[in-house]
Design a protein around this motif. Structure first.
Motif, mmCIF file in Angstrom:
data_model
loop_
_atom_site.group_PDB
_atom_site.id
_atom_site.type_symbol
_atom_site.label_atom_id
_atom_site.label_comp_id
_atom_site.label_asym_id
_atom_site.label_seq_id
_atom_site.Cartn_x
_atom_site.Cartn_y
_atom_site.Cartn_z
ATOM 1 N N UNK A 47 0.834 -1.204 0.000
ATOM 2 C CA UNK A 47 0.000 0.000 0.000
ATOM 3 C C UNK A 47 0.866 1.251 0.000
ATOM 4 N N UNK A 48 1.964 1.225 0.765
ATOM 5 C CA UNK A 48 2.878 2.373 0.774
ATOM 6 C C UNK A 48 3.796 2.386 -0.439
ATOM 7 N N UNK A 49 3.909 1.252 -1.114
ATOM 8 C CA UNK A 49 4.771 1.194 -2.292
ATOM 9 C C UNK A 49 6.232 1.002 -1.937
ATOM 10 N N UNK A 50 6.528 0.280 -0.857
ATOM 11 C CA UNK A 50 7.911 0.019 -0.462
ATOM 12 C C UNK A 50 8.099 -1.490 -0.336
ATOM 13 N N UNK A 51 9.361 -1.906 -0.284
ATOM 14 C CA UNK A 51 9.667 -3.325 -0.122
ATOM 15 C C UNK A 51 9.592 -3.712 1.347
ATOM 16 N N UNK A 52 9.597 -5.011 1.609
ATOM 17 C CA UNK A 52 9.503 -5.492 2.985
ATOM 18 C C UNK A 52 10.791 -5.257 3.764
ATOM 19 N N UNK A 53 11.854 -4.932 3.076
ATOM 20 C CA UNK A 53 13.134 -4.652 3.752
ATOM 21 C C UNK A 53 13.407 -3.150 3.860
ATOM 22 N N UNK A 54 12.435 -2.326 3.539
ATOM 23 C CA UNK A 54 12.629 -0.872 3.554
ATOM 24 C C UNK A 54 12.936 -0.373 4.970
ATOM 25 N N UNK A 55 13.826 0.630 5.045
ATOM 26 C CA UNK A 55 14.182 1.231 6.329
ATOM 27 C C UNK A 55 13.171 2.326 6.695
ATOM 28 N N UNK A 56 13.287 2.788 7.937
ATOM 29 C CA UNK A 56 12.340 3.795 8.429
ATOM 30 C C UNK A 56 12.340 5.074 7.596
ATOM 31 N N UNK A 57 13.509 5.628 7.184
ATOM 32 C CA UNK A 57 13.472 6.850 6.352
ATOM 33 C C UNK A 57 12.725 6.640 5.038
ATOM 34 N N UNK A 58 12.927 5.467 4.428
ATOM 35 C CA UNK A 58 12.241 5.184 3.175
ATOM 36 C C UNK A 58 10.736 5.052 3.395
ATOM 37 N N UNK A 59 10.350 4.473 4.523
ATOM 38 C CA UNK A 59 8.931 4.330 4.847
ATOM 39 C C UNK A 59 8.305 5.698 5.099
ATOM 40 N N UNK A 60 9.038 6.570 5.800
ATOM 41 C CA UNK A 60 8.529 7.919 6.071
ATOM 42 C C UNK A 60 8.347 8.702 4.774
ATOM 43 N N UNK A 61 9.298 8.550 3.872
ATOM 44 C CA UNK A 61 9.195 9.247 2.583
ATOM 45 C C UNK A 61 7.996 8.750 1.786
ATOM 46 N N UNK A 62 7.805 7.434 1.778
ATOM 47 C CA UNK A 62 6.670 6.860 1.061
ATOM 48 C C UNK A 62 5.352 7.284 1.701
ATOM 49 N N UNK A 63 5.362 7.430 3.009
ATOM 50 C CA UNK A 63 4.138 7.837 3.701
ATOM 51 C C UNK A 63 3.763 9.271 3.342
ATOM 52 N N UNK A 64 4.744 10.150 3.304
ATOM 53 C CA UNK A 64 4.459 11.544 2.962
ATOM 54 C C UNK A 64 3.878 11.648 1.549
ATOM 55 N N UNK A 65 4.425 10.879 0.655
ATOM 56 C CA UNK A 65 3.940 10.903 -0.720
ATOM 57 C C UNK A 65 2.515 10.352 -0.813
ATOM 58 N N UNK A 66 2.284 9.241 -0.114
ATOM 59 C CA UNK A 66 0.969 8.607 -0.156
ATOM 60 C C UNK A 66 -0.072 9.444 0.578
ATOM 61 N N UNK A 67 0.347 10.137 1.647
ATOM 62 C CA UNK A 67 -0.604 10.955 2.409
ATOM 63 C C UNK A 67 -1.080 12.158 1.593
ATOM 64 N N UNK A 68 -0.182 12.706 0.778
ATOM 65 C CA UNK A 68 -0.610 13.793 -0.097
ATOM 66 C C UNK A 68 -1.625 13.307 -1.122
ATOM 67 N N UNK A 69 -1.443 12.066 -1.561
ATOM 68 C CA UNK A 69 -2.359 11.486 -2.549
ATOM 69 C C UNK A 69 -3.735 11.200 -1.953
#
Length: 305
Positions: A47-69
């Motif tokens: 749903x966030x568009x990240x891999x299962x091995x993604x780190x916290x910074x990558x997850x935060x970045x994906x969240x900001x992008x998805x939250x704007x959407x």
């Protein structure tokens, strides 16, 4: 008793270790809600568009992008827009906290599914056959354990009776051993418990026994029954109820087959005997018919004269 206590303790520890806590239930509810709104099979990572091995910074970045959407201001008039946006924040929070480890655990092993009144583990749901096989094996195992406990108790009792009989025949210290047969009385309650004490012969609670060399017999109705360590039945899985039931059914089928074969043999023997007895009867009937025809011929000839 110690065995049963150990089993109960292990079961309790297992249940405690794998019990579902409040955080687990929150994850279950969130997984169900995400799949209902975003499609079956949607994970927090997809749903966030990240891999299962993604780190916290990558997850935060994906969240900001998805939250704007998914922001409600950009999705006015769309049903459940606020719920999806709030749900996205919870998903991101779980993946950036210690809850991620718990979510990964359930994602790999299968998240329980809601079934009307509660969650049920859906990865493996045993059928009726599996449950019956498990219960059969479990009850047979417990029965075998009971047999072992009973065998040990009976074996100890037999050994004590043998010792008491020998003490009654040869003395408490077994110094008067002889090969001659001696009748003795033994208290069925199994006293004495203290070495050197004599037995109390209580009417109705004593049995007659015979000691002859190393062999000990129980005297009953003028018959001798040997008493040794082979008297108690040894524990075996062949004595458990599933094996005993199968053997009984096999014996029942064989018995029916034997009865059927005996009936067939009797019918065949009767048929053979009937064939043998019919032959002389047929000869007699044929002879009678010939005699009758000759007599009739004579009468017709006499009439013409």
């Amino acid at each position: 008793m110690r065995f049963f206590l150990s089993v109960i303790t292990l079961v309790a520890l297992f249940a405690f270790a794998f019990a579902w806590d409040k955080e687990d239930y929150e994850i279950f509810d969130l997984v169900s809600a995400v799949e209902n709104s975003e499609g079956k099979g949607t994970t927090f990572y997809s749903w966030l568009g990240v891999s299962e091995t993604a780190k916290s910074p990558e997850i935060s970045k994906a969240y900001r992008k998805k939250s704007l959407e998914l922001h409600p201001d950009k999705n006015q008039g769309i049903k459940d827009a606020n719920e999806r946006y709030a749900r996205l924040g919870v998903v991101a929070q779980i993946l950036r906290s210690e809850g991620r480890e718990r979510y990964d655990f359930w994602m790999k092993r299968g998240v329980p599914k809601w079934r009307g009144t509660g969650y049920y583990y859906s990865r493996f749901r045993p059928g009726l056959g599996t449950v019956l096989v498990f219960l059969t094996f479990l009850t047979a195992l417990l029965q075998n354990v009971v047999h072992r406990i009973t065998y040990k108790s009976e074996l100890a009792r037999v050994r004590k009776f043998i010792l008491l009989a020998r003490q009654a025949a040869w003395g408490s210290k077994l110094t008067g051993r002889t090969e001659a047969a001696r009748k003795v009385k033994v208290n069925i309650r199994g006293n004495p418990d203290v070495e050197g004490e004599e037995q109390e012969y209580i009417p109705g609670r004593t049995v007659e026994m015979l000691v002859q060399g190393d062999e000990v017999y129980l005297l009953e109705d003028g018959e001798r029954h040997i008493i040794d360590e082979s008297v108690p039945l040894k524990p075996s899985f062949t004595r458990t109820w599933p094996i005993a039931l199968v053997m009984w059914l096999v014996g029942l089928v064989r018995g029916k087959k034997a009865e059927t074969s005996e009936v067939v043999e009797e019918e065949e023997s009767e048929a053979v005997s009937d064939e043998g007895s019919d032959e002389p009867k047929a000869k007699v009937a044929t002879g009678n018919a010939v005699a009758a025809s000759k007599a009739g011929g004579r009468r017709r000839k006499g009439g013409k004269r």
